[in-house]
Design a protein around this motif. Sequence first.
Motif, PDB file in Angstrom:
ATOM      1  N   PHE A   9       1.024  -1.493   0.038  1.00  0.00           N
ATOM      2  CA  PHE A   9      -0.162  -0.261   0.026  1.00  0.00           C
ATOM      3  C   PHE A   9       0.885   1.071  -0.439  1.00  0.00           C
ATOM      4  CE2 PHE A   9       0.549  -0.882   4.748  1.00  0.00           C
ATOM      5  CZ  PHE A   9       0.876   0.055   5.102  1.00  0.00           C
ATOM      6  N   THR A 200       0.525  -8.002  18.194  1.00  0.00           N
ATOM      7  CA  THR A 200      -0.241  -6.559  18.352  1.00  0.00           C
ATOM      8  C   THR A 200      -1.981  -5.702  18.432  1.00  0.00           C
ATOM      9  OG1 THR A 200       1.388  -5.201  16.565  1.00  0.00           O
ATOM     10  CG2 THR A 200      -0.070  -4.310  16.621  1.00  0.00           C
ATOM     11  N   PHE A 229      -7.102  -3.738   6.887  1.00  0.00           N
ATOM     12  CA  PHE A 229      -7.140  -4.831   7.151  1.00  0.00           C
ATOM     13  C   PHE A 229      -6.400  -6.104   6.739  1.00  0.00           C
ATOM     14  CE2 PHE A 229     -10.048  -8.368   6.122  1.00  0.00           C
ATOM     15  CZ  PHE A 229     -11.133  -8.597   7.611  1.00  0.00           C
ATOM     16  N   ASN A 231      -2.209  -7.587   9.211  1.00  0.00           N
ATOM     17  CA  ASN A 231      -1.646  -7.627  10.303  1.00  0.00           C
ATOM     18  C   ASN A 231      -2.503  -7.411  11.365  1.00  0.00           C
ATOM     19  OD1 ASN A 231      -0.318  -8.568  12.793  1.00  0.00           O
ATOM     20  ND2 ASN A 231       0.487 -10.017  11.919  1.00  0.00           N
ATOM     21  N   ALA A 232      -3.059  -6.315  11.916  1.00  0.00           N
ATOM     22  CA  ALA A 232      -3.424  -5.798  12.893  1.00  0.00           C
ATOM     23  C   ALA A 232      -4.635  -5.393  12.562  1.00  0.00           C
ATOM     24  CB  ALA A 232      -2.538  -4.191  13.555  1.00  0.00           C
ATOM     25  N   SER A 253      -6.453  -1.056   0.991  1.00  0.00           N
ATOM     26  CA  SER A 253      -6.058   0.240   0.752  1.00  0.00           C
ATOM     27  C   SER A 253      -7.212   0.317  -0.166  1.00  0.00           C
ATOM     28  CB  SER A 253      -4.834  -0.289   0.148  1.00  0.00           C
ATOM     29  OG  SER A 253      -4.961  -1.181  -0.465  1.00  0.00           O
ATOM     30  N   ASN A 299     -12.422   5.039   2.273  1.00  0.00           N
ATOM     31  CA  ASN A 299     -11.736   5.832   3.434  1.00  0.00           C
ATOM     32  C   ASN A 299     -11.856   6.776   4.543  1.00  0.00           C
ATOM     33  OD1 ASN A 299      -9.537   2.585   4.547  1.00  0.00           O
ATOM     34  ND2 ASN A 299      -9.523   2.585   2.049  1.00  0.00           N
TER      35      ASN A 299
HETATM   36  P1  NAD Z   1       0.058  -4.681   6.596  1.00  0.00           P
HETATM   37  O1  NAD Z   1       0.785  -4.422   5.628  1.00  0.00           O
HETATM   38  O2  NAD Z   1      -0.602  -6.178   7.224  1.00  0.00           O
HETATM   39  O3  NAD Z   1      -1.461  -4.535   6.650  1.00  0.00           O
HETATM   40  C1  NAD Z   1      -1.818  -2.967   6.819  1.00  0.00           C
HETATM   41  C2  NAD Z   1      -3.291  -3.046   5.821  1.00  0.00           C
HETATM   42  O4  NAD Z   1      -4.044  -1.741   5.690  1.00  0.00           O
HETATM   43  C3  NAD Z   1      -4.131  -3.671   4.573  1.00  0.00           C
HETATM   44  O5  NAD Z   1      -4.790  -4.037   4.898  1.00  0.00           O
HETATM   45  C4  NAD Z   1      -3.383  -2.757   3.278  1.00  0.00           C
HETATM   46  O6  NAD Z   1      -4.849  -2.484   2.089  1.00  0.00           O
HETATM   47  C5  NAD Z   1      -4.523  -1.530   4.641  1.00  0.00           C
HETATM   48  N1  NAD Z   1      -3.927  -0.482   3.635  1.00  0.00           N
HETATM   49  C6  NAD Z   1      -3.411   0.282   2.878  1.00  0.00           C
HETATM   50  N2  NAD Z   1      -3.207   1.732   2.457  1.00  0.00           N
HETATM   51  C7  NAD Z   1      -4.548   2.073   3.036  1.00  0.00           C
HETATM   52  C8  NAD Z   1      -5.791   2.674   2.952  1.00  0.00           C
HETATM   53  N3  NAD Z   1      -5.625   4.087   2.709  1.00  0.00           N
HETATM   54  N4  NAD Z   1      -6.423   2.955   3.587  1.00  0.00           N
HETATM   55  C9  NAD Z   1      -7.340   2.160   4.026  1.00  0.00           C
HETATM   56  N5  NAD Z   1      -6.274   1.168   4.172  1.00  0.00           N
HETATM   57  C10 NAD Z   1      -5.206   0.629   4.163  1.00  0.00           C
HETATM   58  O7  NAD Z   1       0.422  -3.993   8.170  1.00  0.00           O
HETATM   59  P2  NAD Z   1      -0.260  -4.356   9.685  1.00  0.00           P
HETATM   60  O8  NAD Z   1       1.012  -4.903  10.216  1.00  0.00           O
HETATM   61  O9  NAD Z   1      -1.584  -3.981   9.853  1.00  0.00           O
HETATM   62  O10 NAD Z   1       0.469  -2.340   9.977  1.00  0.00           O
HETATM   63  C11 NAD Z   1      -0.523  -1.366  10.157  1.00  0.00           C
HETATM   64  C12 NAD Z   1      -0.537  -0.875  10.587  1.00  0.00           C
HETATM   65  O11 NAD Z   1      -0.276  -1.361  12.095  1.00  0.00           O
HETATM   66  C13 NAD Z   1       0.853   0.313  10.911  1.00  0.00           C
HETATM   67  O12 NAD Z   1       1.032   1.468  10.998  1.00  0.00           O
HETATM   68  C14 NAD Z   1       2.014  -0.203  11.344  1.00  0.00           C
HETATM   69  O13 NAD Z   1       2.777   0.359  11.994  1.00  0.00           O
HETATM   70  C15 NAD Z   1       1.259  -0.532  12.804  1.00  0.00           C
HETATM   71  N6  NAD Z   1       2.035  -1.052  13.511  1.00  0.00           N
HETATM   72  C16 NAD Z   1       1.732  -2.718  13.481  1.00  0.00           C
HETATM   73  C17 NAD Z   1       2.220  -4.040  14.435  1.00  0.00           C
HETATM   74  C18 NAD Z   1       2.171  -5.389  13.717  1.00  0.00           C
HETATM   75  O14 NAD Z   1       3.347  -5.809  14.814  1.00  0.00           O
HETATM   76  N7  NAD Z   1       1.884  -5.144  12.532  1.00  0.00           N
HETATM   77  C19 NAD Z   1       3.076  -3.307  15.156  1.00  0.00           C
HETATM   78  C20 NAD Z   1       2.338  -2.103  15.755  1.00  0.00           C
HETATM   79  C21 NAD Z   1       2.240  -1.292  15.075  1.00  0.00           C
END
Ligand code: NAD
Length: 440
Positions: A9, A200, A229, A231-232, A253, A299
Amino acid sequence: MHVAGISYFKVIITTDLFQNAKAQLEEAYKHFPASKETKAVLENPQKVIQASIPVRMDDGSLKVFQGYRVHYNTTRGPAKGGIRFHPDVNLEEVKALALWMTFKCAAVDIPLGGGKGGVIVDPRKLTTRELERLSRAYIDELFDFIGPDKDIPAPDVYTNEKVMAWMVDEYNKIVRHQHYGTITGKPVSRGGSLGRNKATALGAYYVLKKACETQGINPGNARVAVQGFGNAGYHLAKMLYDDGFNIVAVSDSRTAVKGDHINPDEVMEIKAACHNKSMECVFEDGYVKDNTKYQKITNDELLELDVDILIPAALEKVITEDNAEKIKAKMVVEVANGPTTIEADKVLEKKNVFVLPDILANSGGVTVSYFEWVQNRQGYYWEEEEVYKRLKKIIEAAFDKIYHVSKEKKINMRTAAYVVALERLSAAIDSHGTEEYFKN
Ligand code: NAD
């Protein structure tokens, strides 16, 4: 090219993200008497490493990628933080993320400092073999700065457990030892911790439930919107759905989906089966029995829905001064890092929106990364239930302490989280003696 488990994304370019992070810290200084020493030490990162990383491409050409690693502060323990592979990576962003990691680890009281890394690259344009070579080359170039007692990287945006497996393998080849505690977020088969993938979301779920108690929000009739949608976001939406919360919107996204009692598993199944792996197929025939139950929104519209709880779980800087007035949620749970700008924060505070700040709300990830590091060093692995029990204890204690400080000092939860972290960081920094000590 698509690497399994990495979703792609666009991250908004965040040149002023470091200033945003510093402004949050400045706010905390108003409520905690930090010494001159502490302020001076926390003014800038301890170390900034920029590396030119040469990688042989499949067509025989050589590409040199720019990579970074920042140690913001290591007074309380080795630096800890993810490695991001993204075309928009820039030093200011890495510095901001490293500052947040420092305060996150201190806010939940785990004995680690803060760091972060990144490479300016669009991994979609690499083949799997090129991605492996880049991951290994990052370790080759930054080897001197990382290690289980120096700096422990982990996955971040566009890096995953496969990338971590390559990286730890490269590190171990150089040192000629099996040092699994050098990197966390590894596959369970290579020293990863059980429960890391849900950590997370679970951490956010625990603090969200505590916050609901304090805010008088009843899960049985609470309406929730989740942006992102991955991991977190997915895992948290599922935990809340299973607990009786009404999920009224989710997004990725490409699109956002509005409905009533949305089952995250149903959306995930549609997304997985979809030709472009997006939840857009919710609106296409043949994927869902009754697609009249879903409405397509954007969004931006999702953020402004009339909900009790809004969960930004995707990007930085999505709640800004442009839309903060329109946010109707009673509570914002910052699962993403840095989703709210400092200007938007002020607007939300005026509107009495209860914000669970990122350095608390998403700290479950680094907490279980810490557990992974502990297990690697002990060579003794815990059952999943043990991981969850310990996570709950740490994160609920952090919530209680931060909530208490916020009430006592009449400050919002973000500033209270910084104050709690600052108290611990300054105790460690000042333990070497302050100006007053040396003058006497
Ligand atoms: P990921 O890559 O698994 O998922 C990101 C999601 O966001 C995807 O579903 C993507 O389609 C969606 N997305 C992207 N652009 C978008 C938009 N414009 N509008 C709506 N949705 C959009 O990432 P993740 O690991 O779930 O991390 C998400 C956030 O959480 C990041 O900011 C990351 O830094 C933070 N975070 C994650 C963890 C972790 O352990 N996974 C820990 C701390 C913080």
